[in-house]
Write a protein that holds these residues in place. Structure first.
Motif, PDB file in Angstrom:
ATOM      1  N   LYS A 219       0.827  -1.209   0.000  1.00 43.93           N
ATOM      2  CA  LYS A 219       0.000   0.000   0.000  1.00 43.93           C
ATOM      3  C   LYS A 219       0.866   1.267   0.000  1.00 43.93           C
ATOM      4  O   LYS A 219       0.580   2.237  -0.710  1.00 43.93           O
ATOM      5  N   PHE A 220       1.910   1.218   0.817  1.00 43.12           N
ATOM      6  CA  PHE A 220       2.801   2.383   0.878  1.00 43.12           C
ATOM      7  C   PHE A 220       3.478   2.632  -0.469  1.00 43.12           C
ATOM      8  O   PHE A 220       3.535   3.782  -0.941  1.00 43.12           O
ATOM      9  N   MET A 221       3.944   1.564  -1.092  1.00 39.86           N
ATOM     10  CA  MET A 221       4.647   1.709  -2.367  1.00 39.86           C
ATOM     11  C   MET A 221       3.681   2.111  -3.473  1.00 39.86           C
ATOM     12  O   MET A 221       4.056   2.847  -4.395  1.00 39.86           O
ATOM     13  N   HIS A 222       2.450   1.639  -3.399  1.00 40.76           N
ATOM     14  CA  HIS A 222       1.447   2.037  -4.393  1.00 40.76           C
ATOM     15  C   HIS A 222       1.133   3.524  -4.273  1.00 40.76           C
ATOM     16  O   HIS A 222       0.919   4.214  -5.293  1.00 40.76           O
ATOM     17  N   GLU A 223       1.130   4.010  -3.057  1.00 39.85           N
ATOM     18  CA  GLU A 223       0.786   5.419  -2.823  1.00 39.85           C
ATOM     19  C   GLU A 223       1.965   6.362  -3.047  1.00 39.85           C
ATOM     20  O   GLU A 223       1.767   7.550  -3.330  1.00 39.85           O
ATOM     21  N   ASN A 224       3.195   5.858  -2.939  1.00 39.42           N
ATOM     22  CA  ASN A 224       4.356   6.754  -2.957  1.00 39.42           C
ATOM     23  C   ASN A 224       5.359   6.457  -4.072  1.00 39.42           C
ATOM     24  O   ASN A 224       6.345   7.184  -4.196  1.00 39.42           O
ATOM     25  N   ARG A 225       5.147   5.411  -4.856  1.00 39.32           N
ATOM     26  CA  ARG A 225       6.113   5.103  -5.909  1.00 39.32           C
ATOM     27  C   ARG A 225       5.358   4.828  -7.205  1.00 39.32           C
ATOM     28  O   ARG A 225       4.399   4.069  -7.245  1.00 39.32           O
ATOM     29  N   VAL A 226       5.862   5.416  -8.251  1.00 41.72           N
ATOM     30  CA  VAL A 226       5.243   5.235  -9.567  1.00 41.72           C
ATOM     31  C   VAL A 226       5.534   3.828 -10.070  1.00 41.72           C
ATOM     32  O   VAL A 226       6.645   3.317  -9.927  1.00 41.72           O
ATOM     33  N   GLY A 227       4.532   3.177 -10.702  1.00 40.85           N
ATOM     34  CA  GLY A 227       4.729   1.857 -11.295  1.00 40.85           C
ATOM     35  C   GLY A 227       4.131   0.720 -10.486  1.00 40.85           C
ATOM     36  O   GLY A 227       4.069  -0.405 -10.984  1.00 40.85           O
ATOM     37  N   TYR A 228       3.719   0.998  -9.278  1.00 38.60           N
ATOM     38  CA  TYR A 228       3.090  -0.048  -8.459  1.00 38.60           C
ATOM     39  C   TYR A 228       1.579   0.105  -8.550  1.00 38.60           C
ATOM     40  O   TYR A 228       1.012   1.107  -8.099  1.00 38.60           O
ATOM     41  N   ARG A 229       0.960  -0.894  -9.148  1.00 38.35           N
ATOM     42  CA  ARG A 229      -0.473  -0.829  -9.404  1.00 38.35           C
ATOM     43  C   ARG A 229      -1.293  -1.313  -8.207  1.00 38.35           C
ATOM     44  O   ARG A 229      -0.788  -1.979  -7.310  1.00 38.35           O
ATOM     45  N   SER A 230      -2.558  -1.001  -8.256  1.00 34.79           N
ATOM     46  CA  SER A 230      -3.469  -1.405  -7.173  1.00 34.79           C
ATOM     47  C   SER A 230      -3.635  -2.923  -7.114  1.00 34.79           C
ATOM     48  O   SER A 230      -3.955  -3.487  -6.051  1.00 34.79           O
TER      49      SER A 230
END
Length: 476
Positions: A219-230
């Motif tokens: 969740k953190f990487m999806h919210e703060n890093r581009v390229g991580y999808r839901s």
């Protein structure tokens, strides 16, 4: 002249006595030769190579130690204090074992009856009457008879019945031992199952925390890093729920095992106090001996042999029915002989009777044939019981060796997968080349490996319990 007559009479009496003695001895020898007084002797049975060696290429168990695991008492095999307390509780309260003890008591009473059959039966039946004819003074008649009847067991009928009942008593005691062994093994298996489930719950709980941590990072990487999808977050969340569902299933199994164990203990279903999976210690030396000597403690195998012995004496009983039944009856009565003698006098009488079967509609012959057929069936059952016992020992031995080897391999696999999970998580955090699927896959593989390792360790424990049972429950 009188002295010569007395001497002649004395000689005649001695000759008659000698003749009677010779007739009696001849009869005894004849009956012995007919087999009416024979005792059961173990017949030849196939017992060579009944246990397969679990590792040797020769396929025959070569171990010659018959005093190791097969003779260990249950307290030596199962050293966990809490398990020992549960086993003792089961031996004290289990209804099946209590009923087995009652069966022994009933057969023991039947044996007492068979032994008392050799003694005369005695009856006392006093009688008294008052009679008056046409208003005359009543006549008093009384009789106080005591009768004794003795069935002379000249042809071994009562003896074979007694011996058959003795074999039945031994077989019933064997059944009691079988029930005891099954209770001990059943309690141990359920106890170790509970320990295995406890350990698996611990693993699932650790994995629950691990998957929750992965979900949070996704969740953190999806919210703060581009390229991580839901979809990555959704997969991590689903993996977390899957682990939780496994935990719920394990808790259900624990409750069911506790209920089953409580039933063996003779108590309502309740929480079972227990130790830990890691602290269990079981014997490692599983040398079992060879041939039929290895099965000396198998009460069920011995029970089959005692059933064979019982059938042997049933054949003897059936044979004795071809011979006469001799009964001696004596009566002593104090009576006034229907009022004719006052006061009364003693009246003594003795009667001997002999009943020789001649034609019984084929029942005696058929009874002998049926008894002989049952003897053959009992022998076949005994032989099969020996093969079955050897098969159970073979399976327990090969199971122990297989799961011991497999558990070692599982341990190595778990060690590798733990490192794999750590490395995969680090790569995912530092590089975009590692996807969320690799992390979830690594965690899933680790969970399955840890669960399998615990299961294989449990199966190894279970193999020891099964071997203990297959060898008859150890020393009594």
């Amino acid at each position: 002249m009188k002295e010569s007559v007395k001497s002649v009479k004395s000689v005649v009496k001695k000759k008659r006595y000698m003749k009677k003695l010779l007739v009696y001895m001849s009869a005894v020898l004849l009956l012995s030769s007919c087999g009416l007084y024979n005792k059961y002797e173990r017949p030849e049975v196939k017992a060579d190579g009944i246990v397969r060696d679990p590792v040797s290429l020769t396929d025959t168990l070569a171990v010659k130690d018959t005093t190791s695991f097969g003779n260990m008492p249950w307290r030596t095999v199962f050293t966990d204090p809490q398990l020992q307390a549960l086993i003792q509780q089961g031996l004290d309260n289990n209804p099946d074992l209590l009923n087995a003890a009652l069966n022994v008591h009933m057969v023991n009473e039947a044996l007492k009856i068979a032994k008392l059959a050799f003694l005369p039966s005695v009856t006392f039946s006093p009688q008294g009457t008052l009679s008056s004819f046409d208003g005359a003074a009543p006549t008093k008649a009384y009789s106080l008879p005591v009768s004794a009847s003795w069935n002379v067991d000249l042809f071994g009928n009562l003896l074979s019945v007694k011996r058959s009942t003795q074999m039945q008593l031994i077989a019933t005691k064997d059944y009691q031992t079988v029930v005891k062994c099954n209770i001990i093994s059943g309690i141990a298996n359920l106890y170790y199952t509970l320990l295995m489930l406890d350990r698996q719950v611990e693993i699932i709980t650790d994995m629950e925390g691990l998957t929750k941590d992965t979900w949070d990072k996704m969740k953190f990487m999806h919210e703060n890093r581009v390229g991580y999808r839901s979809t990555a977050v959704q997969s991590a969340e689903a993996a977390y729920y899957q682990v939780q569902a496994q935990k719920v299933d394990l808790l259900r199994q624990i409750r069911e095992m506790e209920n089953s164990l409580s039933l063996l203990l003779g108590q309502p279903g309740q929480t079972i106090k227990r130790g830990t999976f890691a602290n269990q210690s079981l014997p490692q030396n599983l040398a079992t001996g060879v041939g039929i000597q290895m099965l000396n403690n198998r009460a069920d195998v011995h029970s089959y042999e005692m059933s064979l012995a019982q059938c042997f004496y049933d054949v003897e009983t059936a044979r004795s029915r071809f011979y006469p039944n001799i009964t001696i009856t004596g009566t002593a009565a104090f009576t006034n002989n229907n009022g004719m003698v006052n006061p009364g006098k003693m009246l003594l009488s003795a009667v001997g009777s002999l009943v020789q079967p001649i034609f019984q509609h084929g029942q005696i012959v058929a009874g002998l044939k049926v008894a002989q057929d049952k003897y053959e069936q009992a022998f076949n059952n005994w032989q099969n019981a020996i093969y079955k016992a050897g098969n159970e020992v073979s399976n327990a031995l090969v199971s122990y060796n297989s799961y011991a080897e497999k558990a070692d391999l599982d341990g190595k696999r778990v060690s590798v997968l733990k490192q794999n999970v750590e490395d995969t998580k680090k790569l995912m955090e530092s590089s975009s080349n590692t996807t969320y699927l690799e992390v979830i896959s690594a965690q899933s593989s680790l969970l399955n490996a840890e669960i399998n390792e615990v299961q294989d360790q449990f199966y190894k424990m279970q193999s020891v319990v099964n071997l203990y049972q297959a060898l008859g429950g150890g020393a009594k």
